[in-house]
Design an enzyme around this catalytic site. Sequence first.
Site, PDB file in Angstrom:
ATOM      1  N   ARG A  61       0.512  -1.450  -0.180  1.00  0.00           N
ATOM      2  CA  ARG A  61      -0.067   0.223  -0.154  1.00  0.00           C
ATOM      3  C   ARG A  61       0.639   1.095   0.364  1.00  0.00           C
ATOM      4  NH1 ARG A  61      -3.287   2.211   4.801  1.00  0.00           N
ATOM      5  NH2 ARG A  61      -5.236   3.247   4.106  1.00  0.00           N
ATOM      6  N   HIS A  65      -0.224   4.916  -1.739  1.00  0.00           N
ATOM      7  CA  HIS A  65       0.124   5.998  -1.166  1.00  0.00           C
ATOM      8  C   HIS A  65       1.316   7.312  -1.475  1.00  0.00           C
ATOM      9  CE1 HIS A  65      -3.390   5.606   2.050  1.00  0.00           C
ATOM     10  NE2 HIS A  65      -3.555   4.797   1.032  1.00  0.00           N
ATOM     11  N   VAL A  69       0.328  10.826  -4.313  1.00  0.00           N
ATOM     12  CA  VAL A  69       0.138  12.422  -3.935  1.00  0.00           C
ATOM     13  C   VAL A  69       1.700  12.915  -3.992  1.00  0.00           C
ATOM     14  CG1 VAL A  69       0.084  13.508  -1.396  1.00  0.00           C
ATOM     15  CG2 VAL A  69      -0.995  11.242  -1.924  1.00  0.00           C
ATOM     16  N   GLY A  71       2.941  12.088  -6.643  1.00  0.00           N
ATOM     17  CA  GLY A  71       4.287  11.227  -7.892  1.00  0.00           C
ATOM     18  C   GLY A  71       4.523   9.966  -6.721  1.00  0.00           C
ATOM     19  N   ASP A  73       8.051  10.072  -4.765  1.00  0.00           N
ATOM     20  CA  ASP A  73       8.755  10.605  -5.491  1.00  0.00           C
ATOM     21  C   ASP A  73       9.359  10.497  -3.986  1.00  0.00           C
ATOM     22  OD1 ASP A  73       6.970  11.873  -3.799  1.00  0.00           O
ATOM     23  OD2 ASP A  73       7.781  14.380  -4.142  1.00  0.00           O
ATOM     24  N   ASN A  93      -3.113   7.837   6.621  1.00  0.00           N
ATOM     25  CA  ASN A  93      -1.668   7.286   6.743  1.00  0.00           C
ATOM     26  C   ASN A  93      -2.225   6.263   8.225  1.00  0.00           C
ATOM     27  OD1 ASN A  93      -1.488   8.226   9.220  1.00  0.00           O
ATOM     28  ND2 ASN A  93       0.428   8.999   9.000  1.00  0.00           N
ATOM     29  N   HIS A 191      -6.481  -5.605  -2.610  1.00  0.00           N
ATOM     30  CA  HIS A 191      -7.126  -6.032  -1.235  1.00  0.00           C
ATOM     31  C   HIS A 191      -7.269  -7.527  -0.675  1.00  0.00           C
ATOM     32  CE1 HIS A 191      -8.959  -1.446  -1.045  1.00  0.00           C
ATOM     33  NE2 HIS A 191      -7.174  -1.537  -0.667  1.00  0.00           N
ATOM     34  N   THR A 192      -6.572  -8.168  -1.686  1.00  0.00           N
ATOM     35  CA  THR A 192      -6.648  -9.547  -1.381  1.00  0.00           C
ATOM     36  C   THR A 192      -5.638 -10.105  -0.043  1.00  0.00           C
ATOM     37  OG1 THR A 192      -5.739 -11.827  -2.708  1.00  0.00           O
ATOM     38  CG2 THR A 192      -5.310 -10.039  -3.391  1.00  0.00           C
TER      39      THR A 192
HETATM   40  C1  HEM Z   1      -9.577   1.999  -4.866  1.00  0.00           C
HETATM   41  C2  HEM Z   1      -9.354   3.043  -3.936  1.00  0.00           C
HETATM   42  C3  HEM Z   1      -8.727   2.590  -3.058  1.00  0.00           C
HETATM   43  C4  HEM Z   1      -8.904   2.572  -2.029  1.00  0.00           C
HETATM   44  C5  HEM Z   1     -10.354   3.814  -1.381  1.00  0.00           C
HETATM   45  C6  HEM Z   1      -8.849   2.031  -0.845  1.00  0.00           C
HETATM   46  C7  HEM Z   1      -8.505   2.253   0.698  1.00  0.00           C
HETATM   47  C8  HEM Z   1      -8.540   1.118   1.719  1.00  0.00           C
HETATM   48  C9  HEM Z   1      -8.431   1.614   3.059  1.00  0.00           C
HETATM   49  C10 HEM Z   1      -9.207   2.464   3.283  1.00  0.00           C
HETATM   50  C11 HEM Z   1      -7.377   0.961   3.838  1.00  0.00           C
HETATM   51  C12 HEM Z   1      -7.592   0.032   4.779  1.00  0.00           C
HETATM   52  C13 HEM Z   1      -6.459   0.577   5.812  1.00  0.00           C
HETATM   53  C14 HEM Z   1      -6.882   0.598   7.680  1.00  0.00           C
HETATM   54  O1  HEM Z   1      -8.156   1.066   7.987  1.00  0.00           O
HETATM   55  O2  HEM Z   1      -5.739  -0.131   8.069  1.00  0.00           O
HETATM   56  C15 HEM Z   1      -6.398  -0.387   2.609  1.00  0.00           C
HETATM   57  C16 HEM Z   1      -6.339  -1.403   2.985  1.00  0.00           C
HETATM   58  C17 HEM Z   1      -5.012  -1.437   2.028  1.00  0.00           C
HETATM   59  N1  HEM Z   1      -4.922  -1.826   0.060  1.00  0.00           N
HETATM   60 FE1  HEM Z   1      -5.980   0.078  -0.447  1.00  0.00          FE
HETATM   61  N2  HEM Z   1      -7.583   0.874  -1.342  1.00  0.00           N
HETATM   62  C18 HEM Z   1      -7.997   0.992  -2.677  1.00  0.00           C
HETATM   63  C19 HEM Z   1      -6.647   1.219  -3.722  1.00  0.00           C
HETATM   64  C20 HEM Z   1      -5.667  -0.007  -3.470  1.00  0.00           C
HETATM   65  C21 HEM Z   1      -4.041   0.084  -4.368  1.00  0.00           C
HETATM   66  C22 HEM Z   1      -4.373   1.021  -5.860  1.00  0.00           C
HETATM   67  C23 HEM Z   1      -3.330  -0.443  -3.421  1.00  0.00           C
HETATM   68  C24 HEM Z   1      -2.208  -0.967  -3.989  1.00  0.00           C
HETATM   69  C25 HEM Z   1      -1.920  -0.915  -4.828  1.00  0.00           C
HETATM   70  C26 HEM Z   1      -3.971  -1.096  -2.526  1.00  0.00           C
HETATM   71  C27 HEM Z   1      -3.003  -2.041  -1.634  1.00  0.00           C
HETATM   72  C28 HEM Z   1      -4.034  -1.794  -0.285  1.00  0.00           C
HETATM   73  C29 HEM Z   1      -3.634  -2.934   1.063  1.00  0.00           C
HETATM   74  C30 HEM Z   1      -1.898  -3.632   0.781  1.00  0.00           C
HETATM   75  C31 HEM Z   1      -4.272  -2.481   2.339  1.00  0.00           C
HETATM   76  C32 HEM Z   1      -3.265  -3.359   3.476  1.00  0.00           C
HETATM   77  C33 HEM Z   1      -2.733  -3.230   4.017  1.00  0.00           C
HETATM   78  C34 HEM Z   1      -2.717  -3.174   5.623  1.00  0.00           C
HETATM   79  O3  HEM Z   1      -2.757  -4.601   5.636  1.00  0.00           O
HETATM   80  O4  HEM Z   1      -2.542  -2.506   6.812  1.00  0.00           O
HETATM   81  N3  HEM Z   1      -4.786  -0.486  -2.023  1.00  0.00           N
HETATM   82  N4  HEM Z   1      -7.331   0.259   1.454  1.00  0.00           N
HETATM   83  C1  LIG Z   2       2.179   5.708  11.342  1.00  0.00           C
HETATM   84  C2  LIG Z   2       2.156   6.897  11.503  1.00  0.00           C
HETATM   85  O1  LIG Z   2       2.848   8.390  11.110  1.00  0.00           O
HETATM   86  N1  LIG Z   2       0.980   7.182  11.699  1.00  0.00           N
HETATM   87  C3  LIG Z   2       0.421   8.725  11.927  1.00  0.00           C
HETATM   88  C4  LIG Z   2      -0.540   9.351  11.289  1.00  0.00           C
HETATM   89  O2  LIG Z   2      -1.328  10.767  11.019  1.00  0.00           O
HETATM   90  C5  LIG Z   2      -2.074  10.590  12.622  1.00  0.00           C
HETATM   91  C6  LIG Z   2      -2.034  11.570  12.626  1.00  0.00           C
HETATM   92  O3  LIG Z   2      -3.987  11.900  11.766  1.00  0.00           O
HETATM   93  C7  LIG Z   2      -0.908  10.292  13.418  1.00  0.00           C
HETATM   94  O4  LIG Z   2      -1.397  10.531  15.011  1.00  0.00           O
HETATM   95  C8  LIG Z   2       0.099   9.524  13.545  1.00  0.00           C
HETATM   96  O5  LIG Z   2       1.266   8.739  14.824  1.00  0.00           O
END
Ligand code: HEM
Ligand SMILES: CC(=O)N[C@H]1CO[C@H](CO)[C@@H](O)[C@@H]1O
Length: 323
Positions: A61, A65, A69, A71, A73, A93, A191-192
């Site tokens: 992810r 991110h 944002v 590009g 970079d 974040n 999201h797999t």
């Molecule tokens: C379509 C737009 C997307 C949205 C709205 C979105 C939103 C989110 C959100 C809200 C989470 C959960 C974060 C949390 O609460 O811990 C998440 C997790 C994740 N996203 Fe997305 N995402 C999107 C696209 C992508 C893309 C393009 C990638 C990678 C190329 C990605 C990779 C991941 C991964 C791997 C997780 C799991 C993170 C973890 O295990 O901590 N997502 N995403």
């Molecule tokens: C991992 C990390 O840096 N988390 C920060 C994300 O932003 C919030 C504020 O919105 C910080 O409290 C976290 O430490």
Amino acid sequence: MAASKISAVWLLLALVIAMANGQGLKVGFYVKTCPSVESIVKKTIDDVIAVSPSLGGPLLRMHFHDCFVRGCDGSVLLNSTQDSQAEKDSIPNLSLRGYQIIDRAKSAVEKECPDVVSCADIVALVARDVTVALKGPSWNVETGRRDGRVSISNEALTNLPSPFSNITTLIQGWQRKGLTPKDLVVLSGSHTIGTSHCPAFTNRLYNFTGKGDTDPSLDSNYIAELKKKCAPNDQTTLVEMDPGSFKTFDKNYYALVRKRRGLFQSDSALLNSSKTRIYVRHQAEHFKSSFFEDFGNSMVKMGRIEVLTGSAGEIRKVCGRVN
Ligand code: HEM
Ligand SMILES: CC(=O)N[C@H]1CO[C@H](CO)[C@@H](O)[C@@H]1O
Ligand SMILES: *[C@@H]1O[C@H](CO)[C@@H](O)[C@H](O)[C@H]1NC(C)=O
Ligand SMILES: *[C@@H]1O[C@H](CO)[C@@H](O)[C@H](O)[C@H]1NC(C)=O
Ligand SMILES: *[C@@H]1O[C@H](CO)[C@@H](O)[C@H](O)[C@H]1NC(C)=O
Ligand SMILES: *[C@@H]1O[C@H](CO)[C@@H](O)[C@H](O)[C@H]1NC(C)=O
């Protein structure tokens, strides 16, 4: 005649636009200046994933991110300073983790070839290597990115797609980054793996339109299961996005979305446009699917977004701050 001239002009224009994103990148950019960079990063990641597979999600992810944002970079890695709050400290974040793994890979690379490899490229390599380590596809990562010097918290909010988005907003947001609806549906397949905190979807379980209702586009049995995990104001619990195989990169995401079990509104929304729905169904229904190949192609495209190359930006010594 006239028509073919016009289409030739369009083709040229399309090529110029395509090149503006990603010009200066190539596979094997460091082949002379740091030949071991890819094996060093891969070794670091294999060691990490062997003991902490759940770091695969946030590390994949991270590249997304970063790229959305300013590009790709490395701006996502910068710490806030006294004068400015960085992307790291923005709401989206909240759940990003694994910065110390990027730092570990960077220091290992610096030992071998100091001041040569950018943090932005390390993030791109790490995204590929965690995917492979979790049994997903491999692809050739283009390198040659340079690191930016700016990171602004508020830009994460305005550039990253929200999990509450509908399909129209999603497609528009991706288009602004030069990505297509196909890239959207393919990369959502990320999201797999991984987990989500409850607040990204509890609105769908309890008070969807402010009438104490649930989201009709989410399977009602699944809603019942999710309610057991997430109370209305739970901010901390983690839920597997592909329950049962959240540490394996597979194409099961599409089966879930098709069954109306996509966790976020942005996942379910993929069924709301024919452009994305056809892809979801195809990947869910066909044993032999193109998802792995498509994923590599779309990751390469994402990795080209607004990159700094040539003599732009810098090669950071430490990923958390500018030189
Ligand atoms: C379509 C737009 C997307 C949205 C709205 C979105 C939103 C989110 C959100 C809200 C989470 C959960 C974060 C949390 O609460 O811990 C998440 C997790 C994740 N996203 Fe997305 N995402 C999107 C696209 C992508 C893309 C393009 C990638 C990678 C190329 C990605 C990779 C991941 C991964 C791997 C997780 C799991 C993170 C973890 O295990 O901590 N997502 N995403
Ligand atoms: C991992 C990390 O840096 N988390 C920060 C994300 O932003 C919030 C504020 O919105 C910080 O409290 C976290 O430490
Ligand atoms: C999608 O969401 C945007 C922003 O919230 C909203 O303006 C628009 O009306 C929505 N579109 C549809 C079709 O619901
Ligand atoms: C649901 O939302 C409405 C409107 O925002 C609010 O008035 C109500 O108190 C909420 N109900 C619950 C149970 O949170
Ligand atoms: C899909 O569209 C329908 C009708 O246009 C709407 O009611 C529903 O909320 C949308 N679902 C998602 C997840 O955007
Ligand atoms: C960035 O911030 C983290 C957490 O506060 C800290 O551990 C790290 O050393 C900082 N990095 C740099 C380069 O200042």
